[in-house]
Design a protein around this motif. Structure first.
Motif, PDB file in Angstrom:
ATOM      1  N   GLY A  78      29.564  46.757  14.777  1.00  0.00           N
ATOM      2  CA  GLY A  78      28.717  45.693  15.301  1.00  0.00           C
ATOM      3  C   GLY A  78      29.016  44.303  14.769  1.00  0.00           C
ATOM      4  N   ILE A  79      29.895  44.188  13.771  1.00  0.00           N
ATOM      5  CA  ILE A  79      30.299  42.858  13.297  1.00  0.00           C
ATOM      6  C   ILE A  79      31.205  42.238  14.364  1.00  0.00           C
ATOM      7  CG2 ILE A  79      31.727  41.650  11.587  1.00  0.00           C
ATOM      8  CD1 ILE A  79      30.621  43.534   9.501  1.00  0.00           C
ATOM      9  N   SER A  80      30.981  40.964  14.636  1.00  0.00           N
ATOM     10  CA  SER A  80      31.753  40.302  15.687  1.00  0.00           C
ATOM     11  C   SER A  80      33.224  40.193  15.312  1.00  0.00           C
ATOM     12  CB  SER A  80      31.185  38.909  15.946  1.00  0.00           C
ATOM     13  OG  SER A  80      32.071  38.184  16.774  1.00  0.00           O
ATOM     14  N   ILE A  81      34.087  40.512  16.278  1.00  0.00           N
ATOM     15  CA  ILE A  81      35.532  40.369  16.073  1.00  0.00           C
ATOM     16  C   ILE A  81      35.893  38.887  15.983  1.00  0.00           C
ATOM     17  CG2 ILE A  81      36.239  40.334  18.522  1.00  0.00           C
ATOM     18  CD1 ILE A  81      38.537  42.301  17.689  1.00  0.00           C
ATOM     19  N   GLN A  82      34.952  38.024  16.388  1.00  0.00           N
ATOM     20  CA  GLN A  82      35.188  36.580  16.319  1.00  0.00           C
ATOM     21  C   GLN A  82      34.736  35.973  14.983  1.00  0.00           C
ATOM     22  OE1 GLN A  82      33.707  36.329  20.835  1.00  0.00           O
ATOM     23  NE2 GLN A  82      34.320  34.344  20.075  1.00  0.00           N
ATOM     24  N   SER A  83      34.247  36.811  14.063  1.00  0.00           N
ATOM     25  CA  SER A  83      33.899  36.280  12.737  1.00  0.00           C
ATOM     26  C   SER A  83      35.163  35.735  12.091  1.00  0.00           C
ATOM     27  CB  SER A  83      33.352  37.387  11.835  1.00  0.00           C
ATOM     28  OG  SER A  83      32.374  38.134  12.503  1.00  0.00           O
ATOM     29  N   PRO A  84      35.089  34.527  11.521  1.00  0.00           N
ATOM     30  CA  PRO A  84      36.307  33.941  10.937  1.00  0.00           C
ATOM     31  C   PRO A  84      37.039  34.860   9.956  1.00  0.00           C
ATOM     32  CG  PRO A  84      34.635  32.269  11.145  1.00  0.00           C
ATOM     33  CD  PRO A  84      33.982  33.558  11.563  1.00  0.00           C
ATOM     34  N   SER A  85      36.320  35.617   9.121  1.00  0.00           N
ATOM     35  CA  SER A  85      37.005  36.506   8.160  1.00  0.00           C
ATOM     36  C   SER A  85      37.822  37.565   8.893  1.00  0.00           C
ATOM     37  CB  SER A  85      36.008  37.240   7.270  1.00  0.00           C
ATOM     38  OG  SER A  85      34.963  36.415   6.910  1.00  0.00           O
ATOM     39  N   ILE A  86      37.263  38.087   9.979  1.00  0.00           N
ATOM     40  CA  ILE A  86      37.975  39.116  10.747  1.00  0.00           C
ATOM     41  C   ILE A  86      39.187  38.484  11.455  1.00  0.00           C
ATOM     42  CG2 ILE A  86      37.805  40.794  12.631  1.00  0.00           C
ATOM     43  CD1 ILE A  86      36.111  41.632  10.233  1.00  0.00           C
TER      44      ILE A  86
END
Lengths: 175, 122
Positions: free
Chosen positions: A147-155
């Motif tokens: 559920g963590i966004s693939i667009q999160s900067p860390s990812i």
């Protein structure tokens, strides 16, 4: 555009504008030739649109209509060619081939995929260098992100690094 | 070949923070949108996008989202970026490069001061 990967990013924008849910980017380097194939499951083009899509200034979205024309010119400038197949309601496939001797470098695919990581569509990348293949698939990655966004900067930063390291490993760093 | 194991470690580290943030209010997110039409890409939008993402990651900023969009309609002013800070008017920057992108994160997103010299002309 001084890298072929910038054309990939540009053509991917067309897929997104056509409401594609799945983009597939294949980069195949065998011997002296490089081919780039971008396939989507977007709205596709009518026969009339298909006939005109590679013309400069032809656009269905009010833009300058330069993307595909620039890609085609790039292919032809280095002895290759560009073909587009499309069916309304099915999707579109753009293939460009380049002869190695005078083409621009492929450039940074990690940086190119970074803006294409999206919560709303999926993107597959396959890079083939002679006999070696590397594949990356956002659908598989998302299944592991809980559920963590693939667009999160860390990812996004980690994905860029992963892609470039693996391309380096199969000998694709100097394409 | 490297697997996605490294990314899984990042996911695990993020998970507790995500819960905190979701509880706090997802509407408080700062959203930075990079124009990536043919014009933007040709002018350097990919470098701008990646510089923004890298800087947010390096500074470990939470609640900042960087996304792409198509042409913003002023091709001659690319690369262009819109900054959406909740409760404030949208700010549009033009003629950016990687260094200016880093400045925007530092001075606007972190410091709260609009980078006046990079503003797009109306």
């Amino acid at each position: 555009m001084n890298e072929l990967s910038l054309h990939i990013l540009d053509l991917a924008q067309n897929c997104i504008d056509a409401n594609a849910k799945n983009l597939q980017i294949d980069v195949v380097a065998k011997g002296e030739t490089l081919s780039i194939v971008i396939t989507d499951d977007g709205e596709g083009m009518s026969d009339e649109q298909l006939a005109n899509c590679m013309d400069e200034h032809f656009s269905t979205k009010g833009s300058n209509g330069m993307g595909l024309a620039l890609f085609k010119r790039e292919c032809e400038l280095c002895g290759g060619h560009c073909t587009v197949q499309s069916s309304k309601g099915v999707g579109t496939r753009v293939e460009g081939t380049f002869l190695k001797i005078n083409r621009k470098p492929l450039g940074d695919l990690g940086q190119t995929i970074a803006p294409l990581l999206s919560d709303t569509f999926d993107c597959k990348l396959r890079v083939v260098v002679d006999e070696k293949t590397y594949s990356f698939d956002t659908h598989t990655l998302k299944e592991h992100l809980n559920g963590i966004s693939i667009q999160s900067p860390s990812i996004v930063v980690a994905v860029k690094k992963l892609i470039n390291e693996n391309i380096y490993e199969i000998g694709g760093a100097t394409l | 070949m490297k697997s996605i194991a490294d990314i899984m470690a990042i996911r695990d580290a993020m998970q507790s923070q995500i819960i905190l943030r979701d509880n706090a209010n997802a509407d408080n997110e700062v959203h930075v949108i990079v124009a990536m039409g043919t014009c933007g890409i040709n002018a350097g939008a990919r470098l701008v996008f990646n510089a923004l993402v890298d800087e947010v990651e390096t500074r470990e900023l939470k609640g900042v989202r960087i996304t792409r969009t198509g042409c913003m309609g002023k091709c001659e002013d690319e690369p262009m970026v819109e900054v959406h800070v909740p409760g404030q008017p949208v700010v549009t920057y033009a003629h950016l490069d990687a260094q200016k992108a880093v400045d925007i994160i530092e001075r606007h997103i972190v410091g709260g001061n609009v980078c006046v010299e990079y503003l797009a002309k109306a």
